[in-house]
Design an enzyme around this catalytic site. Structure first.
Site, PDB file in Angstrom:
ATOM      1  N   ASP A 149      19.956  -6.180   9.887  1.00  0.00           N
ATOM      2  CA  ASP A 149      19.482  -6.230   8.500  1.00  0.00           C
ATOM      3  C   ASP A 149      19.404  -7.708   8.108  1.00  0.00           C
ATOM      4  O   ASP A 149      20.437  -8.386   8.021  1.00  0.00           O
ATOM      5  CB  ASP A 149      20.477  -5.465   7.613  1.00  0.00           C
ATOM      6  CG  ASP A 149      20.068  -5.482   6.149  1.00  0.00           C
ATOM      7  OD1 ASP A 149      19.171  -6.268   5.777  1.00  0.00           O
ATOM      8  OD2 ASP A 149      20.675  -4.715   5.377  1.00  0.00           O
ATOM      9  N   ILE A 150      18.197  -8.196   7.904  1.00  0.00           N
ATOM     10  CA  ILE A 150      18.050  -9.649   7.664  1.00  0.00           C
ATOM     11  C   ILE A 150      18.625 -10.090   6.319  1.00  0.00           C
ATOM     12  O   ILE A 150      18.769 -11.279   6.071  1.00  0.00           O
ATOM     13  CB  ILE A 150      16.584 -10.128   7.817  1.00  0.00           C
ATOM     14  CG1 ILE A 150      15.655  -9.452   6.804  1.00  0.00           C
ATOM     15  CG2 ILE A 150      16.103  -9.941   9.244  1.00  0.00           C
ATOM     16  CD1 ILE A 150      14.266 -10.102   6.729  1.00  0.00           C
ATOM     17  N   THR A 209       1.250 -12.234   3.560  1.00  0.00           N
ATOM     18  CA  THR A 209       0.250 -11.280   3.088  1.00  0.00           C
ATOM     19  C   THR A 209      -0.832 -11.884   2.195  1.00  0.00           C
ATOM     20  O   THR A 209      -0.588 -12.880   1.503  1.00  0.00           O
ATOM     21  CB  THR A 209       0.983 -10.158   2.298  1.00  0.00           C
ATOM     22  OG1 THR A 209       0.017  -9.307   1.685  1.00  0.00           O
ATOM     23  CG2 THR A 209       1.861 -10.726   1.194  1.00  0.00           C
ATOM     24  N   ASP A 210      -1.978 -11.239   2.194  1.00  0.00           N
ATOM     25  CA  ASP A 210      -3.075 -11.562   1.271  1.00  0.00           C
ATOM     26  C   ASP A 210      -2.660 -11.326  -0.186  1.00  0.00           C
ATOM     27  O   ASP A 210      -3.272 -11.865  -1.104  1.00  0.00           O
ATOM     28  CB  ASP A 210      -4.289 -10.683   1.606  1.00  0.00           C
ATOM     29  CG  ASP A 210      -3.952  -9.197   1.646  1.00  0.00           C
ATOM     30  OD1 ASP A 210      -2.891  -8.850   2.201  1.00  0.00           O
ATOM     31  OD2 ASP A 210      -4.725  -8.382   1.122  1.00  0.00           O
ATOM     32  N   ALA A 244      10.058  -6.809   6.809  1.00  0.00           N
ATOM     33  CA  ALA A 244       9.709  -7.030   5.403  1.00  0.00           C
ATOM     34  C   ALA A 244       9.894  -5.738   4.638  1.00  0.00           C
ATOM     35  O   ALA A 244       9.864  -4.651   5.216  1.00  0.00           O
ATOM     36  CB  ALA A 244       8.256  -7.492   5.282  1.00  0.00           C
ATOM     37  N   THR A 253       7.849  -3.539   2.506  1.00  0.00           N
ATOM     38  CA  THR A 253       6.383  -3.466   2.410  1.00  0.00           C
ATOM     39  C   THR A 253       5.874  -2.385   1.449  1.00  0.00           C
ATOM     40  O   THR A 253       4.665  -2.121   1.404  1.00  0.00           O
ATOM     41  CB  THR A 253       5.772  -3.215   3.809  1.00  0.00           C
ATOM     42  OG1 THR A 253       6.333  -2.013   4.341  1.00  0.00           O
ATOM     43  CG2 THR A 253       6.027  -4.377   4.753  1.00  0.00           C
ATOM     44  N   TYR A 288       5.685  -7.270  -4.975  1.00  0.00           N
ATOM     45  CA  TYR A 288       5.630  -7.441  -3.511  1.00  0.00           C
ATOM     46  C   TYR A 288       5.040  -8.802  -3.144  1.00  0.00           C
ATOM     47  O   TYR A 288       5.645  -9.570  -2.382  1.00  0.00           O
ATOM     48  CB  TYR A 288       4.799  -6.304  -2.889  1.00  0.00           C
ATOM     49  CG  TYR A 288       4.418  -6.530  -1.442  1.00  0.00           C
ATOM     50  CD1 TYR A 288       5.365  -6.445  -0.432  1.00  0.00           C
ATOM     51  CD2 TYR A 288       3.101  -6.846  -1.094  1.00  0.00           C
ATOM     52  CE1 TYR A 288       5.010  -6.666   0.896  1.00  0.00           C
ATOM     53  CE2 TYR A 288       2.738  -7.061   0.226  1.00  0.00           C
ATOM     54  CZ  TYR A 288       3.694  -6.972   1.217  1.00  0.00           C
ATOM     55  OH  TYR A 288       3.340  -7.196   2.528  1.00  0.00           O
ATOM     56  N   LYS A 313       6.937 -11.980  -1.378  1.00  0.00           N
ATOM     57  CA  LYS A 313       6.470 -12.550  -0.101  1.00  0.00           C
ATOM     58  C   LYS A 313       6.178 -14.042  -0.263  1.00  0.00           C
ATOM     59  O   LYS A 313       6.460 -14.839   0.634  1.00  0.00           O
ATOM     60  CB  LYS A 313       5.216 -11.809   0.387  1.00  0.00           C
ATOM     61  CG  LYS A 313       5.447 -10.371   0.833  1.00  0.00           C
ATOM     62  CD  LYS A 313       6.271 -10.245   2.106  1.00  0.00           C
ATOM     63  CE  LYS A 313       5.552 -10.746   3.318  1.00  0.00           C
ATOM     64  NZ  LYS A 313       6.386 -10.572   4.549  1.00  0.00           N
ATOM     65  N   GLN A 327       5.096  -1.559  12.098  1.00  0.00           N
ATOM     66  CA  GLN A 327       3.777  -1.541  12.761  1.00  0.00           C
ATOM     67  C   GLN A 327       3.588  -2.759  13.663  1.00  0.00           C
ATOM     68  O   GLN A 327       3.238  -2.647  14.835  1.00  0.00           O
ATOM     69  CB  GLN A 327       2.651  -1.603  11.724  1.00  0.00           C
ATOM     70  CG  GLN A 327       2.549  -0.449  10.786  1.00  0.00           C
ATOM     71  CD  GLN A 327       1.220  -0.523  10.054  1.00  0.00           C
ATOM     72  OE1 GLN A 327       0.191  -0.128  10.603  1.00  0.00           O
ATOM     73  NE2 GLN A 327       1.218  -1.001   8.830  1.00  0.00           N
TER      74      GLN A 327
HETATM   75  N1  LIG Z   1       1.214  -3.294   6.076  1.00  0.00           N
HETATM   76  C1  LIG Z   1       0.263  -4.088   5.607  1.00  0.00           C
HETATM   77  O1  LIG Z   1      -0.828  -3.626   5.242  1.00  0.00           O
HETATM   78  C2  LIG Z   1       0.486  -5.567   5.525  1.00  0.00           C
HETATM   79  C3  LIG Z   1      -0.519  -6.369   4.946  1.00  0.00           C
HETATM   80  C4  LIG Z   1      -0.312  -7.740   4.906  1.00  0.00           C
HETATM   81  C5  LIG Z   1       0.840  -8.303   5.425  1.00  0.00           C
HETATM   82  N2  LIG Z   1       1.799  -7.497   5.954  1.00  0.00           N
HETATM   83  C6  LIG Z   1       3.021  -8.123   6.464  1.00  0.00           C
HETATM   84  O2  LIG Z   1       3.079  -7.896   7.859  1.00  0.00           O
HETATM   85  C7  LIG Z   1       4.446  -7.829   8.279  1.00  0.00           C
HETATM   86  C8  LIG Z   1       4.669  -6.567   9.096  1.00  0.00           C
HETATM   87  O3  LIG Z   1       4.325  -5.456   8.279  1.00  0.00           O
HETATM   88  P1  LIG Z   1       4.291  -3.978   8.847  1.00  0.00           P
HETATM   89  O4  LIG Z   1       3.074  -3.324   8.313  1.00  0.00           O
HETATM   90  O5  LIG Z   1       4.554  -3.981  10.307  1.00  0.00           O
HETATM   91  O6  LIG Z   1       5.550  -3.390   8.075  1.00  0.00           O
HETATM   92  P2  LIG Z   1       6.306  -1.999   8.254  1.00  0.00           P
HETATM   93  O7  LIG Z   1       5.569  -1.127   9.212  1.00  0.00           O
HETATM   94  O8  LIG Z   1       6.609  -1.511   6.885  1.00  0.00           O
HETATM   95  O9  LIG Z   1       7.663  -2.442   8.977  1.00  0.00           O
HETATM   96  C9  LIG Z   1       8.585  -3.229   8.322  1.00  0.00           C
HETATM   97  C10 LIG Z   1       9.721  -3.502   9.270  1.00  0.00           C
HETATM   98  O10 LIG Z   1      10.675  -4.275   8.560  1.00  0.00           O
HETATM   99  C11 LIG Z   1      11.949  -3.687   8.738  1.00  0.00           C
HETATM  100  N3  LIG Z   1      12.798  -4.018   7.606  1.00  0.00           N
HETATM  101  C12 LIG Z   1      12.666  -3.694   6.295  1.00  0.00           C
HETATM  102  N4  LIG Z   1      13.678  -4.220   5.592  1.00  0.00           N
HETATM  103  C13 LIG Z   1      14.463  -4.884   6.482  1.00  0.00           C
HETATM  104  C14 LIG Z   1      15.673  -5.622   6.394  1.00  0.00           C
HETATM  105  N5  LIG Z   1      16.290  -5.804   5.222  1.00  0.00           N
HETATM  106  N6  LIG Z   1      16.191  -6.152   7.522  1.00  0.00           N
HETATM  107  C15 LIG Z   1      15.572  -5.989   8.710  1.00  0.00           C
HETATM  108  N7  LIG Z   1      14.452  -5.300   8.872  1.00  0.00           N
HETATM  109  C16 LIG Z   1      13.899  -4.754   7.761  1.00  0.00           C
HETATM  110  C17 LIG Z   1      11.680  -2.205   8.891  1.00  0.00           C
HETATM  111  O11 LIG Z   1      12.790  -1.618   9.536  1.00  0.00           O
HETATM  112  P3  LIG Z   1      13.108  -0.041   9.410  1.00  0.00           P
HETATM  113  O12 LIG Z   1      11.911   0.668   9.948  1.00  0.00           O
HETATM  114  O13 LIG Z   1      14.314   0.137  10.226  1.00  0.00           O
HETATM  115  O14 LIG Z   1      13.297   0.183   7.952  1.00  0.00           O
HETATM  116  C18 LIG Z   1      10.456  -2.258   9.778  1.00  0.00           C
HETATM  117  O15 LIG Z   1      10.849  -2.482  11.117  1.00  0.00           O
HETATM  118  C19 LIG Z   1       5.285  -7.914   6.998  1.00  0.00           C
HETATM  119  O16 LIG Z   1       5.689  -9.235   6.808  1.00  0.00           O
HETATM  120  C20 LIG Z   1       4.302  -7.542   5.900  1.00  0.00           C
HETATM  121  O17 LIG Z   1       4.641  -8.129   4.664  1.00  0.00           O
HETATM  122  C21 LIG Z   1       1.649  -6.145   6.041  1.00  0.00           C
END
Ligand SMILES: NC(=O)c1ccc[n+]([C@@H]2O[C@H](COP(=O)([O-])OP(=O)(O)OC[C@H]3O[C@@H](n4cnc5c(N)ncnc54)[C@H](OP(=O)(O)O)[C@@H]3O)[C@@H](O)[C@H]2O)c1
Length: 296
Positions: free
Chosen positions: A35-36, A100-101, A59, A61, A124, A128, A11
């Site tokens: 892949d990190i 994250t919160d 991440a 997630t 989770y 984080k 996202q």
């Molecule tokens: N979503 C929420 O509500 C929320 C709330 C608070 C904080 N956050 C934080 O905000 C950040 C962005 O979240 P988001 O909602 O954009 O997450 P997301 O839509 O789930 O996307 C996660 C991304 O991470 C990639 N990924 C997962 N494992 C990986 C790995 N081992 N190596 C490389 N890439 C990897 C995924 O790649 P693929 O698609 O190829 O798997 C995807 O591009 C994260 O740090 C998350 O913890 C999110």
């Protein structure tokens, strides 16, 4: 200035690529390209791209699944961050990272500031927090942005789940005793790019830990009501489902959810002049985009 973005298919990653200012070049990688958790691949990508700065939007997630597969959550959220931080520190490249919160216990009564003690209640959040700690220990030029309740037109999130369920059911039960701050992925990307621009202009940044979230705080039930009201007004849905307010105990999940997830974003405003986003306005933009996608 060349910037490497990990998690580019997520996202926030998607919006980072979409909203990159024109004077930056961006190498965006999803997990298939980078892949990190693979230290050699991280090293190789950074050596090839020689970015001036790295933004880690990658991440694990899946909050509930993490309870059953902690090793996968820690691999991406702690060890993956450690891999990026090690390369960034060795090469003197700043690393902007998103957290994250969910690092907090969620039992407070006032918005969480950066100096409050984290106490995650699930895998989770714990993974984080471990990532934050390893980054802070490894790479001095780092900035951690904690955010919450992320939504956007691309990827999986509460807005899209509500719209889908609203089509399938006449009545929806939504939790009304968990408080938080919805934050659009686009607003997070804009805030991160504003920080990158400050770094470019000043040659440095005040590094450290910052909270960034949308205002005003609300419950999931309030959020759902706004989603259906605006979606209906925009003609994205023809009928609004009936919303029933329920308590956390009526909607059990594998991972415990914080009752209070409200972040205080004042520090980012004070230090960097970047204020919290207005989530109802951003929600309207996202629903308008979803309507265009539906009609195209
Ligand atoms: N979503 C929420 O509500 C929320 C709330 C608070 C904080 N956050 C934080 O905000 C950040 C962005 O979240 P988001 O909602 O954009 O997450 P997301 O839509 O789930 O996307 C996660 C991304 O991470 C990639 N990924 C997962 N494992 C990986 C790995 N081992 N190596 C490389 N890439 C990897 C995924 O790649 P693929 O698609 O190829 O798997 C995807 O591009 C994260 O740090 C998350 O913890 C999110």
């Amino acid at each position: 200035m060349h910037v490497l973005v990990t998690g580019a298919t997520g996202q926030v990653g998607y919006e980072l690529l979409r909203l990159a200012p024109e004077d930056f070049t961006v190498a965006g990688f999803g997990s298939a390209q980078l892949d990190i958790t693979d230290a050699a691949a991280v090293e190789e990508s950074v050596a090839r791209e020689t970015p001036a700065l790295i933004i880690n939007a990658a991440a694990y997630t899946a909050v509930d699944k993490a309870e059953a597969e902690p090793e996968l959550a820690y691999a991406a959220n702690r060890d993956g961050v450690a891999n990026l931080a090690a390369v960034a520190a060795r090469r003197g490249i700043p690393l902007l990272h998103i957290s994250t919160d969910y690092v907090f216990a969620g039992d407070a009564k006032t918005p969480y500031r950066e100096d409050e003690t984290p106490a995650p209640t699930g895998v989770y959040g714990a993974s984080k927090l471990a990532g934050e700690q390893v980054l802070a220990e490894t790479c001095a030029s780092h900035l951690i942005m904690r955010t919450s309740w992320v939504f956007g037109a691309h990827g999986n999130n509460f807005v899209k789940t509500m719209l889908r369920l609203g089509q399938e059911r006449e009545k929806l039960s939504v939790v009304a005793d968990q408080h938080g701050c919805p934050t659009s992925a686009a607003s997070i990307a804009r805030a991160l790019w504003a920080l990158v621009e400050q770094y470019r202009d000043q040659g440095t940044l005040q590094w450290g830990l910052y909270h960034y979230a949308g205002l005003p705080p609300c419950t999931w039930h309030d959020f759902a009501k706004n989603i259906f009201d605006i979606a209906h007004e925009l003609g994205l849905i023809s009928q609004k489902p009936m919303l029933v307010a329920i308590g956390t105990e009526d909607f059990p999940t594998p991972a415990k959810r914080p009752a209070w997830s409200v972040l205080d974003s004042c520090r980012l405003k004070r230090v960097h002049g970047i204020g919290p986003s207005d989530w109802p306005m951003d929600l309207r933009d996202v629903l308008t985009e979803l309507r265009s996608l539906r009609d195209s």
